[in-house]
Motif scaffolding. Structure first.
Motif, mmCIF file in Angstrom:
data_model
loop_
_atom_site.group_PDB
_atom_site.id
_atom_site.type_symbol
_atom_site.label_atom_id
_atom_site.label_comp_id
_atom_site.label_asym_id
_atom_site.label_seq_id
_atom_site.Cartn_x
_atom_site.Cartn_y
_atom_site.Cartn_z
ATOM 1 N N GLU A 279 0.824 -1.199 0.000
ATOM 2 C CA GLU A 279 0.000 0.000 0.000
ATOM 3 C C GLU A 279 0.868 1.263 0.000
ATOM 4 O OE1 GLU A 279 -2.486 -0.307 3.382
ATOM 5 O OE2 GLU A 279 -3.771 -1.870 2.525
ATOM 6 N N LEU A 280 0.389 2.285 -0.678
ATOM 7 C CA LEU A 280 1.118 3.549 -0.777
ATOM 8 C C LEU A 280 1.282 4.165 0.609
ATOM 9 C CD1 LEU A 280 2.299 5.854 -2.542
ATOM 10 C CD2 LEU A 280 -0.014 6.817 -2.595
ATOM 11 N N LYS A 281 2.533 4.466 0.958
ATOM 12 C CA LYS A 281 2.814 5.088 2.243
ATOM 13 C C LYS A 281 3.292 6.517 2.070
ATOM 14 C CE LYS A 281 5.807 4.652 6.317
ATOM 15 N NZ LYS A 281 6.914 3.876 6.946
ATOM 16 N N LYS A 282 4.233 6.708 1.139
ATOM 17 C CA LYS A 282 4.828 8.020 0.990
ATOM 18 C C LYS A 282 5.317 8.223 -0.430
ATOM 19 C CE LYS A 282 8.439 10.968 3.029
ATOM 20 N NZ LYS A 282 9.548 11.044 4.000
ATOM 21 N N LEU A 283 5.147 9.463 -0.921
ATOM 22 C CA LEU A 283 5.732 9.858 -2.195
ATOM 23 C C LEU A 283 6.942 10.739 -1.909
ATOM 24 C CD1 LEU A 283 2.817 10.850 -4.631
ATOM 25 C CD2 LEU A 283 4.449 8.996 -4.898
ATOM 26 N N VAL A 284 8.025 10.450 -2.583
ATOM 27 C CA VAL A 284 9.250 11.226 -2.434
ATOM 28 C C VAL A 284 9.538 11.912 -3.766
ATOM 29 C CG1 VAL A 284 11.704 11.169 -1.900
ATOM 30 C CG2 VAL A 284 10.130 9.617 -0.717
ATOM 31 N N CYS A 285 9.713 13.228 -3.716
ATOM 32 C CA CYS A 285 9.943 14.003 -4.944
ATOM 33 C C CYS A 285 11.407 14.420 -5.020
ATOM 34 C CB CYS A 285 9.039 15.225 -4.942
ATOM 35 S SG CYS A 285 9.134 16.175 -6.459
ATOM 36 N N ASN A 286 12.002 14.223 -6.177
ATOM 37 C CA ASN A 286 13.408 14.560 -6.371
ATOM 38 C C ASN A 286 13.587 15.256 -7.724
ATOM 39 O OD1 ASN A 286 16.182 14.692 -5.954
ATOM 40 N ND2 ASN A 286 16.515 12.698 -6.919
ATOM 41 N N PRO A 287 13.315 16.566 -7.784
ATOM 42 C CA PRO A 287 13.491 17.302 -9.042
ATOM 43 C C PRO A 287 14.964 17.372 -9.422
ATOM 44 C CG PRO A 287 12.153 18.543 -7.465
ATOM 45 C CD PRO A 287 12.797 17.429 -6.718
ATOM 46 N N PRO A 288 15.262 17.601 -10.680
ATOM 47 C CA PRO A 288 16.670 17.641 -11.114
ATOM 48 C C PRO A 288 17.407 18.857 -10.568
ATOM 49 C CG PRO A 288 15.237 18.340 -12.885
ATOM 50 C CD PRO A 288 14.331 17.838 -11.800
ATOM 51 N N GLU A 289 18.704 18.736 -10.503
ATOM 52 C CA GLU A 289 19.564 19.836 -10.062
ATOM 53 C C GLU A 289 19.852 20.808 -11.203
ATOM 54 O OE1 GLU A 289 20.554 20.444 -7.083
ATOM 55 O OE2 GLU A 289 20.077 18.576 -6.022
ATOM 56 N N ALA A 290 19.725 20.331 -12.423
ATOM 57 C CA ALA A 290 19.966 21.181 -13.593
ATOM 58 C C ALA A 290 19.109 20.678 -14.743
ATOM 59 C CB ALA A 290 21.440 21.157 -13.976
ATOM 60 N N ILE A 291 18.812 21.554 -15.689
ATOM 61 C CA ILE A 291 18.033 21.161 -16.863
ATOM 62 C C ILE A 291 18.779 21.594 -18.116
ATOM 63 C CG2 ILE A 291 15.814 21.279 -15.671
ATOM 64 C CD1 ILE A 291 15.331 23.991 -17.022
ATOM 65 N N ASP A 292 18.485 20.921 -19.219
ATOM 66 C CA ASP A 292 19.146 21.278 -20.475
ATOM 67 C C ASP A 292 18.213 22.113 -21.348
ATOM 68 O OD1 ASP A 292 17.318 19.562 -21.704
ATOM 69 O OD2 ASP A 292 18.703 17.855 -21.602
ATOM 70 N N LYS A 293 18.685 22.430 -22.543
ATOM 71 C CA LYS A 293 17.929 23.312 -23.426
ATOM 72 C C LYS A 293 16.620 22.695 -23.900
ATOM 73 C CE LYS A 293 21.807 26.072 -25.140
ATOM 74 N NZ LYS A 293 22.573 26.524 -26.338
#
Length: 531
Positions: A279-293
């Protein structure tokens, strides 16, 4: 006639010279014996005599085809009793009132009075035109063929004829921006491919704001055929234009941009489960540190606005273009569970903002995404309550307003009705703005509750809350259903105080009553039509 034309333009009162007849003119010589001291009368006689003289000897045109008579009406035409009310709504640009009248006439299968047809055919607003079309009848459709400006009657409901197309093309090429945008909307409704073609030919020559607004018109009849044009606008030099193109491409589930956004969003989230059933307990979000063009091209801003972190902005920008239904399917969880699962994450607020924007974007065409409206409303209410009395970093009320705008009447009223009591307090008056977003007309229950609360506030208070509630009466005047109008017209009492709040409240109450009386008169007259 030049002499007489100048005289008429200047005015006989400013002409001191004699206005006597020109005896050298063959026609005017007949007027020598006319005795008159009326200067205006004499000028008109001279003009008439010369006019008849100049037409002598001319032969009339031959072989002129007779006009095809207007077909007989098959539906009932509204009587003159409704004419004045409709004319007043048109003349005062009271669009909400006019739209209500038109809806009721359509429901009663009444056609517009003939005297109103020229005014109705001059209407430029696209939404009003759509409402007017079924009320024009045979006479209105027949009349529209004699004025190129009225050809929207045929152009808006069917494929464009060559005549329609030529007229609209001229207005598209030569008109003001607002007119050109309306033309493009009409063309998209009748011929989506032609509208796209016209837009593609001229888009590069428009300024950025106009490019963005014209591109938004592609939402009308949006289809995969629009993808190449929209994809090309991702290379536009304007961030505003790229954002519009990205929003439209996101609505096309099989577009390349939609696939790119889903892939990016998927990589940002990890899930923690519990129990033997996972069962779903927790969502962990990890956006990128950098993005490209490639991210920047897809309208993800490289630099965040002041006061916001770049990773949070990138996260919100991406997930705002992914249907919320994607998450319920991927994690096999209800919206409420997913919102709770992200609540302890460092990026919970931008995630909530992104999900909200996505829900507003996709809910109209995706029932599964629409199921997020209620849970997100509840989540933002909790956030808003926590922030009261503190300096807000996000306009939480704006998030709530956006959600309301995407709800149907039942959903929206279920959210707002419990807040009426809170709106009567000093800290709750800002929630009055929600009332203007509720679908019209309100239900009898909400309207009755609103009137009770409004009467109580205005009778007891002489402060800002009384003024704010009085200001909301203009919204209520357009939204109260016909069955509740008699209740609303009962006597109102404003607190006995001479401060400006209450003086303003008294004026608003009078305006409210005046608008309701007009609506009541319309419904009374409508009943007379069938009595």
């Amino acid at each position: 006639m030049e002499e007489l034309t100048k005289l008429a333009l200047v005015g006989t009162g400013k002409q001191t010279a004699s206005l006597g007849v020109d005896v050298q003119h063959p026609a005017e010589s007949l007027l020598v014996e006319v005795a008159s001291d009326d200067r205006e009368h004499l000028v008109l006689l001279r003009a008439a005599a010369r006019g008849v003289y100049e037409r002598c000897g001319h032969t009339g045109e031959r072989d002129i085809a007779a006009l095809t008579p207007c077909p007989r009406e098959s539906r009932r035409v509204a009587s003159g009793r409704l004419l004045g009310l409709l004319q007043n709504a048109l003349a005062t640009k009271s669009d909400d009132l006019l739209k209500e009248f038109l809806r009721q006439m359509a429901a009663s299968e009444l056609l517009l009075p003939p005297e109103l047809l020229p005014e109705a055919l001059e209407v430029a607003d696209v939404d009003l035109r759509e409402m007017l079309l079924p009320l024009l009848g045979e006479r209105g459709r027949w009349l529209s063929q004699f004025n190129t400006e009225w050809q929207w009657v045929s152009a808006g409901v069917a494929q464009l004829s060559s005549t329609n197309r030529d007229g609209l093309k001229q207005r598209w090429d030569e008109g003001a921006f607002s007119e050109r945008r309306q033309v493009l909307l009409s063309v998209r409704r009748g011929d989506p491919a032609l509208g796209r073609e016209w837009l593609a030919e001229t888009l590069d020559g428009e300024k950025a704001e106009h490019r963005a607004r014209l591109l938004q018109v592609l939402l009308e009849a949006l289809s995969p055929a629009d993808e190449p044009l929209l994809e090309s606008r991702l290379d536009d030099r304007s961030e505003q234009v790229r954002a519009v193109a990205a929003d439209l491409l996101a609505r096309l589930p099989d577009s390349a941009l939609a696939a790119r956004m889903r892939q990016r969003a998927t990589e940002m989230f990890m899930v923690e489960t519990a129990g033997t059933l996972g069962e779903l307990k927790k969502l962990v979000c990890n956006p990128p540190e950098a993005i490209d063009k490639s991210w920047q091209r897809d309208a993800v801003p490289l630099k965040p606005p002041p006061g916001r972190g770049k990773r949070a902005v990138w996260l919100e920008s991406v997930i705002s273009r992914v249907p919320p239904s994607e998450w319920t399917r991927r994690f096999a969880a209800e919206p409420r569970q997913l919102i709770e699962a992200i609540a302890d994450d460092d990026f919970w607020l931008p995630t909530l903002s992104g999900w909200t924007a996505a829900t507003v974007l996709f809910a109209p065409g995706d029932a599964e995404s629409a199921r997020w409206l209620g849970p997100l409303w509840s989540a933002w209410q909790v956030v808003d309550a926590r922030q009261r009395g503190k300096q807000r970093t996000t306009d939480h009320h704006q998030q709530l307003r956006a959600l309301l705008s995407a709800m149907n009447r039942e959903q929206a009223e279920a959210c707002v009705r419990p807040l009426l009591g809170e709106m009567a307090t000093d800290t709750g008056v800002e929630s009055l703005a929600f009332l203007s977003l509720l679908p019209k007309p309100w239900s009898e229950t909400l309207a009755s509750d609103y009137l009770r609360q409004a009467r109580e506030v205005l009778a007891r208070h002489s402060d800002n809350r009384a003024f704010q509630w009085a200001s909301s009466l203009q919204t209520a005047a357009r939204c109260i259903p016909p069955s509740v109008i008699p209740l609303a017209l009962e006597e109102w009492h404003v607190a006995d105080s001479r401060n400006w709040h209450n003086q303003a409240a008294e004026r608003e109450v009078e305006r409210f009553m005046e608008a309701l009386r007009m609506r009541q008169t319309f419904y009374d007259e409508l009943q007379v039509e069938f009595s």
